[in-house]
Design an enzyme around this catalytic site. Structure first.
Site, PDB file in Angstrom:
ATOM      1  CE  LYS A   1      -1.759   1.467   4.096  1.00 46.79           C
ATOM      2  NZ  LYS A   1      -1.406   2.831   4.476  1.00 46.79           N
ATOM      3  CG  ASN A   2       2.254   2.622   3.519  1.00 50.79           C
ATOM      4  OD1 ASN A   2       1.112   2.956   3.201  1.00 50.79           O
ATOM      5  ND2 ASN A   2       2.609   2.369   4.757  1.00 50.79           N
TER       6      ASN A   2
ATOM      7  CG  ASP B   1       3.156   1.121   9.649  1.00 46.67           C
ATOM      8  OD1 ASP B   1       3.336   1.419   8.459  1.00 46.67           O
ATOM      9  OD2 ASP B   1       2.872   1.962  10.522  1.00 46.67           O
TER      10      ASP B   1
ATOM     11  NE  ARG C   1       0.611  10.051  10.793  1.00 47.37           N
ATOM     12  CZ  ARG C   1       0.033   9.062  10.104  1.00 47.37           C
ATOM     13  NH1 ARG C   1      -1.088   8.558  10.537  1.00 47.37           N
ATOM     14  NH2 ARG C   1       0.563   8.615   8.980  1.00 47.37           N
TER      15      ARG C   1
ATOM     16  NE  ARG D   1      -7.565   4.442   5.615  1.00 46.66           N
ATOM     17  CZ  ARG D   1      -6.975   5.519   6.109  1.00 46.66           C
ATOM     18  NH1 ARG D   1      -7.375   6.021   7.256  1.00 46.66           N
ATOM     19  NH2 ARG D   1      -5.984   6.094   5.477  1.00 46.66           N
TER      20      ARG D   1
ATOM     21  CB  CYS E   1      -5.194   9.826  11.840  1.00 50.07           C
ATOM     22  SG  CYS E   1      -3.627   9.085  12.261  1.00 50.07           S
TER      23      CYS E   1
HETATM   24  C1  EPZ Z   1       4.196   6.747   6.657  1.00 48.88           C
HETATM   25  O1  EPZ Z   1       3.393   7.747   7.234  1.00 48.88           O
HETATM   26  C2  EPZ Z   1       3.286   5.540   6.456  1.00 48.88           C
HETATM   27  N1  EPZ Z   1       2.209   5.905   5.534  1.00 48.88           N
HETATM   28  C3  EPZ Z   1       2.723   5.105   7.805  1.00 48.88           C
HETATM   29  O2  EPZ Z   1       1.938   3.939   7.579  1.00 48.88           O
HETATM   30  C4  EPZ Z   1       3.876   4.745   8.729  1.00 48.88           C
HETATM   31  O3  EPZ Z   1       3.364   4.408   9.999  1.00 48.88           O
HETATM   32  C5  EPZ Z   1       4.822   5.960   8.855  1.00 48.88           C
HETATM   33  O4  EPZ Z   1       5.261   6.363   7.549  1.00 48.88           O
HETATM   34  C6  EPZ Z   1       6.049   5.646   9.693  1.00 48.88           C
HETATM   35  O5  EPZ Z   1       6.743   4.578   9.125  1.00 48.88           O
HETATM   36  C7  EPZ Z   1       2.471   5.944   4.207  1.00 48.88           C
HETATM   37  O6  EPZ Z   1       3.580   5.691   3.760  1.00 48.88           O
HETATM   38  C8  EPZ Z   1       1.323   6.291   3.315  1.00 48.88           C
HETATM   39  P1  EPZ Z   1       6.158   9.981   8.927  1.00 48.88           P
HETATM   40  P2  EPZ Z   1       3.976   9.254   7.350  1.00 48.88           P
HETATM   41  O7  EPZ Z   1       6.048  11.286   8.241  1.00 48.88           O
HETATM   42  O8  EPZ Z   1       4.882   9.527   6.219  1.00 48.88           O
HETATM   43  C9  EPZ Z   1       6.516  13.104  12.424  1.00 48.88           C
HETATM   44  C10 EPZ Z   1       0.106   2.536   7.825  1.00 48.88           C
HETATM   45  O9  EPZ Z   1      -0.309   1.939   8.807  1.00 48.88           O
HETATM   46  N2  EPZ Z   1       6.420  14.122  11.373  1.00 48.88           N
HETATM   47  O10 EPZ Z   1       7.298   9.086   8.603  1.00 48.88           O
HETATM   48  O11 EPZ Z   1       2.820  10.155   7.566  1.00 48.88           O
HETATM   49  C11 EPZ Z   1       5.212  12.329  12.596  1.00 48.88           C
HETATM   50  O12 EPZ Z   1       4.340  13.011  13.466  1.00 48.88           O
HETATM   51  C12 EPZ Z   1       0.544   3.972   7.918  1.00 48.88           C
HETATM   52  O13 EPZ Z   1       0.235   2.020   6.678  1.00 48.88           O
HETATM   53  C13 EPZ Z   1       6.553  15.466  11.718  1.00 48.88           C
HETATM   54  O14 EPZ Z   1       6.729  15.813  12.884  1.00 48.88           O
HETATM   55  O15 EPZ Z   1       4.810   9.159   8.682  1.00 48.88           O
HETATM   56  C14 EPZ Z   1       5.695  11.012  13.174  1.00 48.88           C
HETATM   57  O16 EPZ Z   1       5.875  11.169  14.566  1.00 48.88           O
HETATM   58  C15 EPZ Z   1       0.251   4.542   9.293  1.00 48.88           C
HETATM   59  N3  EPZ Z   1       6.477  16.405  10.741  1.00 48.88           N
HETATM   60  C16 EPZ Z   1       7.064  10.814  12.536  1.00 48.88           C
HETATM   61  O17 EPZ Z   1       7.446  12.098  12.023  1.00 48.88           O
HETATM   62  C17 EPZ Z   1       6.288  16.076   9.417  1.00 48.88           C
HETATM   63  O18 EPZ Z   1       6.240  16.977   8.563  1.00 48.88           O
HETATM   64  C18 EPZ Z   1       7.081   9.838  11.378  1.00 48.88           C
HETATM   65  O19 EPZ Z   1       6.049  10.226  10.498  1.00 48.88           O
HETATM   66  C19 EPZ Z   1       6.160  14.709   9.093  1.00 48.88           C
HETATM   67  C20 EPZ Z   1       6.238  13.752  10.083  1.00 48.88           C
END
Ligand code: EPZ
Length: 417
Positions: free
Chosen positions: A22-23, A304, A121, A396, A116
């Protein structure tokens, strides 16, 4: 509304085929904005988030059609550069259209994704990077309004290795003027898969999969045919399913090289996991042992898979200390697991799981995607019936998880209420 009714206690047997990731699919779909023409994305998982991204691309003016797991995306130029709240709020990954739209058209209006169940996020790092590349960003009435005459190369440092942040900026930088360097980039296989796809479109990306990615902007890209990598989180979920039921299964089309941390940790609990010519053979023939866990960015153990690992630890021998370091609220499955007799206490971002002999089936409620998977896994091991409600969360992110489990002998039924 649909529910899953699970009667636990059956060891899983047989073989299961892993769907595309998916990702990896979601950024690949967004990347088709970067070049007009007909794109073909193969090995696409049939699940809600993919359909939502398809609806978003069609809203922007593209044409998406699915033939089984092959998606054909025809881009004749976007007629609309706005990703509306009603679509973005159902899928946060919609933010991935921001970078490519801005790079290709110099304009983009994307609803802020909002939080969420698992956390706030924020997308501040995405926006910081785009501003460094020359974008003018305004936040207005819940929308990101971004404009840029032409993005230029920049040196970007991420405080946190954000996955979609890395993907968004890689896509934006591919058409920028000059060279962009992203430091502390996310190293997930899905980031690397996107870079492979974009390089075959004509982009010049090096270092994907490492902490420093360099993108040399080009003037234009070409349409592509790409097959996405298998889903490592679905694979990990099935390894736990075999472990928690004392089963013996073969997982086809898995890519073990994407699962080092997952396989190593699960083998430590006593699950036997060996590579075969087709994927992975997974067996659990003895009492599983408790092991501690700390979630980390790739190549560490993925957040995840935390909820699924916790379900396994509920019936392991001993005590497991699980630390969630990525998201601030990713223990929503704990209360539901406790309704099934699990012995878990939470202290901040740490959960302590004391193994019990048996879980007991109960009515439980899914709250987010991976928490849902955790409850299904617990149900497979529990005595009696478990009814998992609100399984739209599960749909999802997993393609036909209940059907795949049923084919492995699980007593699981999807009922409409
Ligand atoms: C991706 O989400 C995945 N989704 C998530 O999978 C996964 O849990 C996550 O990466 C971590 O591996 C997709 O790829 C579509 P991040 P993403 O930005 O990119 C903070 C699932 O279950 N952050 O790597 O949104 C954030 O709050 C989903 O398939 C900021 O502070 O996650 C978090 O604490 C859930 N500022 C950490 O970084 C930003 O601008 C990691 O988030 C961006 C992120």
């Amino acid at each position: 509304m649909e529910k899953l009714v699970i009667t636990g206690g059956t060891p899983l047997k047989g073989s299961v085929r892993i769907s595309g990731a998916k990702n990896a699919t979601l950024p690949a779909m967004a990347a088709t904005i970067l070049s007009e023409g007909e794109h073909i994305i193969k090995n696409v998982p049939l699940l809600r988030d993919v359909f939502t991204m398809g609806r978003l691309l069609e809203h922007l003016g593209m044409k998406c059609s699915l033939e089984n797991s092959k998606m054909i995306i025809t881009n004749k130029g976007l007629r609309n550069l706005e990703a509306p709240y009603e679509l973005v709020r159902t899928m946060r990954a919609s933010i991935l259209v921001l970078g490519p739209m801005l790079a290709r058209y110099g304009h983009a209006k994307v609803s802020l994704p909002g939080g969420c169940a698992i956390g706030a996020r924020p997308v501040n790092l995405h926006l910081m990077g785009l501003e460094k590349m020359g974008a003018h960003i305004e936040l207005e009435q819940g929308y990101i309004k971004a404009t840029a005459r032409r993005l230029h190369g920049a040196h970007i440092y991420f405080d946190i290795p954000t996955v979609t942040g890395t993907e968004n900026l890689m896509m934006a930088a591919s058409l920028a003027k000059g060279v962009t360097r992203i430091e502390n980039a996310a190293r997930e296989p899905e980031v690397t898969d996107l870079a492979h796809m974009m390089n075959r479109m004509g982009a010049r990306i090096s270092g994907a999969g490492e902490s420093i990615i360099t993108i040399e902007g080009v003037d234009e890209l070409s349409p592509i045919e790409h097959s996405v990598i298998p889903d490592r989180i679905e694979t990990g979920t099935f390894i736990v399913a075999a472990g928690i039921t004392g089963g013996d299964i073969e997982i086809m089309d898995a890519k073990p090289e994407h699962l080092d941390a997952i396989i190593t940790k699960l083998q430590e609990t006593g699950i036997e996991c060996e590579q075969t010519s087709k994927g992975l053979r997974v067996r659990a023939r003895k009492q599983l042992k408790s092991r501690d866990l700390k979630t980390m960015p790739y190549p560490g153990f993925p957040t995840d898979m935390q909820a699924q690992f916790m379900a396994l630890m509920c019936i392991a021998e001993g005590t497991s200390v699980i630390r969630e370091t990525i998201f601030e609220n990713r223990f929503m499955h704990v209360a539901e697991l406790k309704r099934m007799g699990a012995d878990i206490t939470i202290e901040g971002s740490t959960a302590t799981v004391r193994g019990v002999k048996h879980l007991k089936g109960a009515p439980v409620m899914a709250t987010d995607l991976r928490a849902s998977a955790s409850l299904v896994l617990a149900g497979l091991a529990a005595e009696g019936n478990t009814v998992v409600d609100r399984i739209y969360h599960l749909d999802r992110g997993y393609e036909a998880l209940d059907k795949k489990l049923k084919n492995l002998g699980a007593q699981i039924e999807r009922i409409k209420t």
